[in-house]
Scaffold this motif. Structure first.
Motif, PDB file in Angstrom:
ATOM      1  N   VAL A 123      50.114  40.305   7.163  1.00  0.00           N
ATOM      2  CA  VAL A 123      51.237  40.117   8.264  1.00  0.00           C
ATOM      3  C   VAL A 123      51.895  39.019   8.088  1.00  0.00           C
ATOM      4  CG1 VAL A 123      51.658  40.269  10.830  1.00  0.00           C
ATOM      5  CG2 VAL A 123      49.982  41.737   9.835  1.00  0.00           C
TER       6      VAL A 123
ATOM      7  N   LEU B 123      39.747  41.844   9.091  1.00  0.00           N
ATOM      8  CA  LEU B 123      40.764  41.197   9.979  1.00  0.00           C
ATOM      9  C   LEU B 123      41.689  39.951   9.460  1.00  0.00           C
ATOM     10  CD1 LEU B 123      42.168  41.080  12.910  1.00  0.00           C
ATOM     11  CD2 LEU B 123      40.309  39.547  13.654  1.00  0.00           C
ATOM     12  N   GLY B 124      40.828  39.211   8.889  1.00  0.00           N
ATOM     13  CA  GLY B 124      41.477  37.897   8.206  1.00  0.00           C
ATOM     14  C   GLY B 124      42.635  38.327   7.233  1.00  0.00           C
ATOM     15  N   ALA B 125      41.985  39.430   6.212  1.00  0.00           N
ATOM     16  CA  ALA B 125      43.212  39.746   5.074  1.00  0.00           C
ATOM     17  C   ALA B 125      44.252  40.445   5.789  1.00  0.00           C
ATOM     18  CB  ALA B 125      42.267  40.940   4.272  1.00  0.00           C
ATOM     19  N   LEU B 126      44.232  41.242   6.970  1.00  0.00           N
ATOM     20  CA  LEU B 126      45.230  42.040   7.535  1.00  0.00           C
ATOM     21  C   LEU B 126      46.075  41.040   8.227  1.00  0.00           C
ATOM     22  CD1 LEU B 126      46.600  44.441   7.975  1.00  0.00           C
ATOM     23  CD2 LEU B 126      45.445  44.791  10.153  1.00  0.00           C
ATOM     24  N   LEU B 127      45.667  39.985   8.746  1.00  0.00           N
ATOM     25  CA  LEU B 127      46.590  38.785   9.467  1.00  0.00           C
ATOM     26  C   LEU B 127      47.240  38.263   8.530  1.00  0.00           C
ATOM     27  CD1 LEU B 127      44.237  37.453  12.070  1.00  0.00           C
ATOM     28  CD2 LEU B 127      46.190  38.590  12.792  1.00  0.00           C
ATOM     29  N   ARG B 128      46.650  37.851   7.418  1.00  0.00           N
ATOM     30  CA  ARG B 128      47.011  37.215   6.006  1.00  0.00           C
ATOM     31  C   ARG B 128      48.473  37.878   5.696  1.00  0.00           C
ATOM     32  NH1 ARG B 128      48.569  32.681   5.289  1.00  0.00           N
ATOM     33  NH2 ARG B 128      46.591  31.883   5.416  1.00  0.00           N
TER      34      ARG B 128
ATOM     35  N   PRO C 244      36.275  44.460  11.684  1.00  0.00           N
ATOM     36  CA  PRO C 244      36.140  42.800  11.870  1.00  0.00           C
ATOM     37  C   PRO C 244      36.252  42.109  10.536  1.00  0.00           C
ATOM     38  CG  PRO C 244      34.957  43.835  13.427  1.00  0.00           C
ATOM     39  CD  PRO C 244      35.110  45.107  12.662  1.00  0.00           C
ATOM     40  N   PRO C 245      35.583  42.665   9.494  1.00  0.00           N
ATOM     41  CA  PRO C 245      35.485  41.948   8.251  1.00  0.00           C
ATOM     42  C   PRO C 245      37.030  41.810   7.717  1.00  0.00           C
ATOM     43  CG  PRO C 245      33.709  43.349   8.304  1.00  0.00           C
ATOM     44  CD  PRO C 245      34.547  43.601   9.668  1.00  0.00           C
TER      45      PRO C 245
ATOM     46  N   GLY D 242      46.771  51.456  23.876  1.00  0.00           N
ATOM     47  CA  GLY D 242      47.776  50.394  23.356  1.00  0.00           C
ATOM     48  C   GLY D 242      46.905  49.258  22.598  1.00  0.00           C
ATOM     49  N   HIS D 243      45.699  49.446  22.267  1.00  0.00           N
ATOM     50  CA  HIS D 243      45.051  48.247  21.544  1.00  0.00           C
ATOM     51  C   HIS D 243      44.675  48.671  20.030  1.00  0.00           C
ATOM     52  CE1 HIS D 243      44.777  46.680  25.351  1.00  0.00           C
ATOM     53  NE2 HIS D 243      44.126  47.441  25.937  1.00  0.00           N
ATOM     54  N   ALA D 244      45.051  47.864  18.976  1.00  0.00           N
ATOM     55  CA  ALA D 244      44.786  48.144  17.707  1.00  0.00           C
ATOM     56  C   ALA D 244      43.300  47.869  17.469  1.00  0.00           C
ATOM     57  CB  ALA D 244      45.762  47.225  16.769  1.00  0.00           C
TER      58      ALA D 244
ATOM     59  N   VAL E 156      40.654  47.155  14.006  1.00  0.00           N
ATOM     60  CA  VAL E 156      40.779  46.857  12.700  1.00  0.00           C
ATOM     61  C   VAL E 156      39.254  46.482  12.585  1.00  0.00           C
ATOM     62  CG1 VAL E 156      41.515  45.042  10.952  1.00  0.00           C
ATOM     63  CG2 VAL E 156      42.989  45.653  12.986  1.00  0.00           C
TER      64      VAL E 156
ATOM     65  N   PHE F  36      48.151  50.323   7.101  1.00  0.00           N
ATOM     66  CA  PHE F  36      48.921  49.855   8.402  1.00  0.00           C
ATOM     67  C   PHE F  36      50.606  49.636   7.847  1.00  0.00           C
ATOM     68  CE2 PHE F  36      45.169  48.406  10.047  1.00  0.00           C
ATOM     69  CZ  PHE F  36      45.524  48.489  11.528  1.00  0.00           C
TER      70      PHE F  36
END
Lengths: 214, 101
Positions: A132, A125-130, A122-123, A116-118, A120, A89
């Motif tokens: 960001v 997702l939390g790490a990526l949001l963190r 699912p397992p 236009g929809h990313a 990710v 990313f």
């Protein structure tokens, strides 16, 4: 796939690439450009490519990703590990899918990316949001530090971040090289930087991407 | 009706909850209520962000960045998820000065 989509597929794994292309070609409306050559894909992207599928299990592929993601939405296939996904990313991936994903999931992810929809895993997702959130905090802190610069120092900062040396900065700002050097040193001190490379990285964190200055 | 996690709060998940991941779903056991709760990965990701340091606004901005939805929509979805998590007893209650249960 119901609408026509042009996809480029790049993977160093020939068998995988051939199988995926065959699957996608069997999908209604999918036009597939199969190639491992980034230049071929880049040329196709400039024409009418809707998305690129890039397998980054090959270590060199991140470099290709940086290039391709600038010209087309890119779905990356890679290991189901947070670090690999975050690196993808950061290099410009539009979506990421686990290497174990079924072709059907890959096709669905391509469709979503084109809309236009990313996507990710699912397992992860939390790490990526963190990631960001951490990155945004860094950008915010960097922008606050920038506000400590005077107007002249800000000009010097922007020129230096574009690669200008002290002589060029002096020339551009109609000041002596010694004064330019002093300004550069003060910018380094105020921003707690130790090299021009750090300065460029800092500028990028602030969202500043100046054109190269000779 | 559960207390709405305020935007000025930084929600924190309950530390004692037991988590088991299985495919797209996650099971969270709340020992305080003896409840086993199934949640999807999106809700679980928001719950993971509840570290007491991260505001709903930061969560929404990250969701908006990732999903290309506008911030207001992301914020609405995050607040809704936080209300749901709070209602399930999975968040610590935060008390600001001058507030009480």
């Amino acid at each position: 796939m119901t609408e026509s989509i042009r996809i480029a597929v790049a993977s160093a794994d020939d068998a995988f690439s051939a199988a995926l292309c065959a699957y996608l070609k069997g999908s209604e409306g999918a036009h597939v450009v199969e190639s491992c050559d980034v230049e071929v894909i880049a040329a196709a992207a400039v024409e009418t490519l809707d998305a690129v599928f890039l397998d980054i299990r090959n270590p060199d592929a991140i470099v290709s990703l940086r290039r391709l993601s600038l010209i087309s939405p890119t779905l990356v296939l890679g290991p189901g590990e947070p670090d690999a996904m975050i690196a993808a990313f950061d290099a410009g991936a539009g979506s990421y899918i686990d290497a174990d994903a079924a072709f059907e999931e890959i096709a669905a992810a391509i469709r979503q990316l084109v809309q236009g929809h990313a996507v990710v895993p699912p397992p992860l997702l939390g790490a990526l949001l963190r990631h960001v959130i951490t990155r945004r905090r860094g950008e915010e802190a960097a922008r606050e530090q920038l506000e400590a610069l005077t107007k002249r120092e800000r000009e010097v900062f922007e020129l230096a971040s574009a690669g200008a040396n002290n002589a060029t900065i002096a020339d551009r700002l109609f000041i002596s090289p010694a004064t330019a050097r002093t300004h550069v040193q003060r910018v380094f001190q105020k921003l707690d930087l130790h090299s021009r490379a750090e300065l460029i990285a800092f500028a990028i964190r602030c969202g500043i991407y100046p054109e190269e200055t000779q | 009706m559960p207390e709405t996690p305020s935007s000025s709060n930084r929600p924190m998940r309950r530390g004692q909850a037991w988590v088991r991941r299985h495919g797209e779903e996650v099971a969270v056991f709340n020992p305080d209520t003896d409840q086993l709760i199934q949640m999807n990965r999106s809700a679980f990701a928001i719950w993971e962000l509840c570290d007491g340091e991260t505001s709903p606004e930061e969560m929404a901005a990250a969701v908006a960045d990732l999903t290309n939805v506008d911030w207001a929509r992301a914020h609405h979805d995050v607040e809704q998820a936080l209300r749901d998590l709070d209602g399930l007893g999975l968040l610590e209650r935060h008390h600001r000065p001058g507030t009480s249960d």
